[in-house]
Design an enzyme around this catalytic site. Structure first.
Site, PDB file in Angstrom:
ATOM      1  N   SER A 123      46.409  44.796  39.342  1.00  0.00           N
ATOM      2  CA  SER A 123      46.093  45.027  40.749  1.00  0.00           C
ATOM      3  C   SER A 123      47.213  45.677  41.549  1.00  0.00           C
ATOM      4  O   SER A 123      46.966  46.224  42.608  1.00  0.00           O
ATOM      5  CB  SER A 123      45.699  43.712  41.408  1.00  0.00           C
ATOM      6  N   HIS A 181      39.543  42.968  38.517  1.00  0.00           N
ATOM      7  CA  HIS A 181      39.574  44.293  39.157  1.00  0.00           C
ATOM      8  C   HIS A 181      38.861  45.329  38.297  1.00  0.00           C
ATOM      9  O   HIS A 181      39.248  46.500  38.254  1.00  0.00           O
ATOM     10  CB  HIS A 181      41.018  44.709  39.448  1.00  0.00           C
ATOM     11  N   LYS A 241      35.137  39.466  44.348  1.00  0.00           N
ATOM     12  CA  LYS A 241      35.609  40.825  44.662  1.00  0.00           C
ATOM     13  C   LYS A 241      34.385  41.756  44.659  1.00  0.00           C
ATOM     14  O   LYS A 241      33.640  41.754  45.633  1.00  0.00           O
ATOM     15  CB  LYS A 241      36.695  41.251  43.681  1.00  0.00           C
TER      16      LYS A 241
HETATM   17  N1  PLP Z   1      42.894  37.336  38.415  1.00  0.00           N
HETATM   18  C1  PLP Z   1      43.223  38.474  39.061  1.00  0.00           C
HETATM   19  C2  PLP Z   1      43.708  39.648  38.272  1.00  0.00           C
HETATM   20  C3  PLP Z   1      43.126  38.547  40.471  1.00  0.00           C
HETATM   21  O1  PLP Z   1      43.477  39.657  41.121  1.00  0.00           O
HETATM   22  C4  PLP Z   1      42.680  37.399  41.176  1.00  0.00           C
HETATM   23  C5  PLP Z   1      42.575  37.392  42.652  1.00  0.00           C
HETATM   24  O2  PLP Z   1      43.344  37.929  43.378  1.00  0.00           O
HETATM   25  C6  PLP Z   1      42.339  36.256  40.456  1.00  0.00           C
HETATM   26  C7  PLP Z   1      42.457  36.247  39.081  1.00  0.00           C
HETATM   27  C8  PLP Z   1      41.828  35.038  41.150  1.00  0.00           C
HETATM   28  O3  PLP Z   1      40.485  35.269  41.511  1.00  0.00           O
HETATM   29  P1  PLP Z   1      39.756  34.319  42.569  1.00  0.00           P
HETATM   30  O4  PLP Z   1      39.967  34.912  43.900  1.00  0.00           O
HETATM   31  O5  PLP Z   1      38.311  34.306  42.134  1.00  0.00           O
HETATM   32  O6  PLP Z   1      40.389  32.972  42.405  1.00  0.00           O
END
Ligand code: PLP
Length: 449
Positions: free
Chosen positions: A236, A264, A295
């Site tokens: 990200s 993502h 997302k």
């Molecule tokens: N994994 C990644 C790569 C993320 O970018 C995020 C959120 O920012 C998460 C996990 C966590 O996701 P959630 O918002 O569903 O807890």
């Protein structure tokens, strides 16, 4: 009866009093320590401020203006309206803001059909379950959504969590023992890092997307019973995509499993939006996928694991964030379920997002900026200098473009950037306005000649 209870509580003035500070020496000592820690964060320039949105999530937003500085500083006992600390962004903002910093890649967060599905689920199934799944928290819609997720990813089964953070926190400990090994990309998301910390397997960290280093670590890990390579599908901060073909080849050579976090990627990468494994043609080689419903898939909340049925069965028995946390609320389930229906009907939304991403990336490159990553809607505009990223992001907001600057320690020193995220619901005009604003602001601050 509950009306009477509410009246009785109102009568007692519940909820209307001023906050009460805990008294006692320990509470005072704690307050002092916390205040000093907060001041350190401010001093280090790493304070994360939260702007308040007064509209729905979408390409165009309204932000609350006025009030105290974002960092909460006060002057002479009153809110400090024009705080210019680096932590504070301007509070006197244009009325309509074009939003380029949500993970609302497909624009489904405010899609009318998604909202209607949430309302219907809320009315039919109630506000929530007041229970974990295995006690009395499983409704037909939870099972339907799990089945739909597994079908979407072409996997055997799926399990829902309150978030992908929970899915990542719950998988490694349930799956791996001290006899096993996990090999993790050094830039994996914090939730993977935390999930791995919780498990007792042997831990190897390989250099970001470095296949030589991964191979060396896989050789070293041959002594363990089972090896699991864990990587974000798309990262990200850089918008770069894991070399899954090479990872899967190495996994095959060294008898390892592959786990990917597709937060993502789900919904928009690959010809049918299935994710990085579809994009890179390795859907049959990746064993486990964790992803989010928060997302691209409607943006409400929730996460999941999808993969082999025995693994999902085991997670239902052993995974602590699943076992000991409330079920997803019906409205949230309704949103995600409808988002998946829309994506399975057509890939037009994902294609529209890809075209807009292409427009932004190419126009910015022509303007003279360096955009990290390739083809991903996360478009980091690389600036290098932390202060430059911060003042440029501030000036962009003054021009009605909402973007965020990132600097150390979130990204490596000297690699400060402004991250722009493109959504299917941005218009071509929105994209062009953003590029124009970047060009003006970049010239003003010396990022462009
Ligand atoms: N994994 C990644 C790569 C993320 O970018 C995020 C959120 O920012 C998460 C996990 C966590 O996701 P959630 O918002 O569903 O807890």
């Amino acid at each position: 009866m509950w009306r009477a209870a509410v009246r009785a509580l109102r009568g007692r003035g519940t909820g209307t009093g001023a906050p009460r500070a805990a008294s006692g020496a320990a509470a005072a000592q704690l307050r002092q320590r916390l205040e000093s820690e907060l001041e350190d964060i401010r001093g280090a320039g790493t304070w994360k401020s939260e702007r308040v949105i007064t509209s729905r999530q979408g390409p165009h937003l309204r932000l609350a203006g006025g009030g105290a500085g974002a960092c909460g500083r006060r002057r002479g006992g009153r809110p400090f309206h024009r705080c210019h600390a680096p932590a504070c962004l301007p509070l006197f903002l244009p009325a309509g803001i074009i939003n380029f910093c949500a993970n609302n890649y497909l624009g489904l967060s405010s899609h009318p059909e998604v909202i209607r599905a949430a309302v219907e689920a809320l009315e039919k199934f109630g506000a929530g379950l007041s229970s974990v799944r295995f006690i009395c928290g499983t409704q037909s819609i939870h099972k339907d959504l799990e089945e739909k997720i597994a079908r979407f990813h072409q996997r055997e089964d799926a399990i829902l969590y309150a978030s992908c953070f929970d899915a990542n926190a719950g998988i490694f400990e349930a799956l791996l023992t001290p006899e096993d090994a996990v090999l993790s990309d050094e830039l994996n998301h914090a939730s993977i890092i935390d999930g791995i910390r919780l498990c007792k397997a042997n831990k190897y960290r390989y250099k970001h997307m470095d296949m030589q280093d991964l191979e060396a670590k896989l050789k070293e890990a041959q002594k363990h019973r089972l090896r699991l390579v864990a990587t974000d599908g798309a990262f990200s901060m850089d918008g770069d995509i894991a070399p899954l073909r090479e990872i899967c080849q190495l996994a095959q050579k060294y008898n390892a499993l592959v786990f990917i976090d597709e937060c993502h990627a789900t919904g928009f990468l690959g010809p049918n939006g299935r994710g990085t494994d579809e994009l890179l043609g390795v859907m049959d080689k990746v064993t486990i996928i964790n992803s989010t419903l928060g997302k691209a898939l409607g943006g409400a909340a929730g996460g999941y694991t999808t993969g082999p049925k025995p693994l999902i069965d085991l997670l239902r028995q052993r995974s602590r964030p699943y076992l000991f946390s409330n079920s997803l609320p019906p409205a949230v389930v309704g949103c995600a379920s409808k988002a998946l229906d829309l994506l399975m009907e057509s890939n037009a939304i994902a294609q529209s997002m890809a075209a807009k991403t292409q427009r932004f990336r190419s126009k910015m490159t022509v303007a003279g900026f360096t955009i990290s990553g390739k083809d991903h809607p996360i478009c980091p505009v690389m600036l290098g200098d932390a202060r430059l990223a911060s003042v440029m992001a501030e000036d962009m907001l003054n021009r009605g473009i909402y973007v965020i600057g990132f600097s150390y320690p979130v990204v490596p020193k000297g690699k400060a950037r402004i991250r722009v995220q493109i959504s299917a619901v941005h218009s071509d005009e929105d994209i062009d306005r953003c590029v124009e604003a970047f060009t003006e602001v970049g010239r003003k601050h010396g990022a462009l000649p």
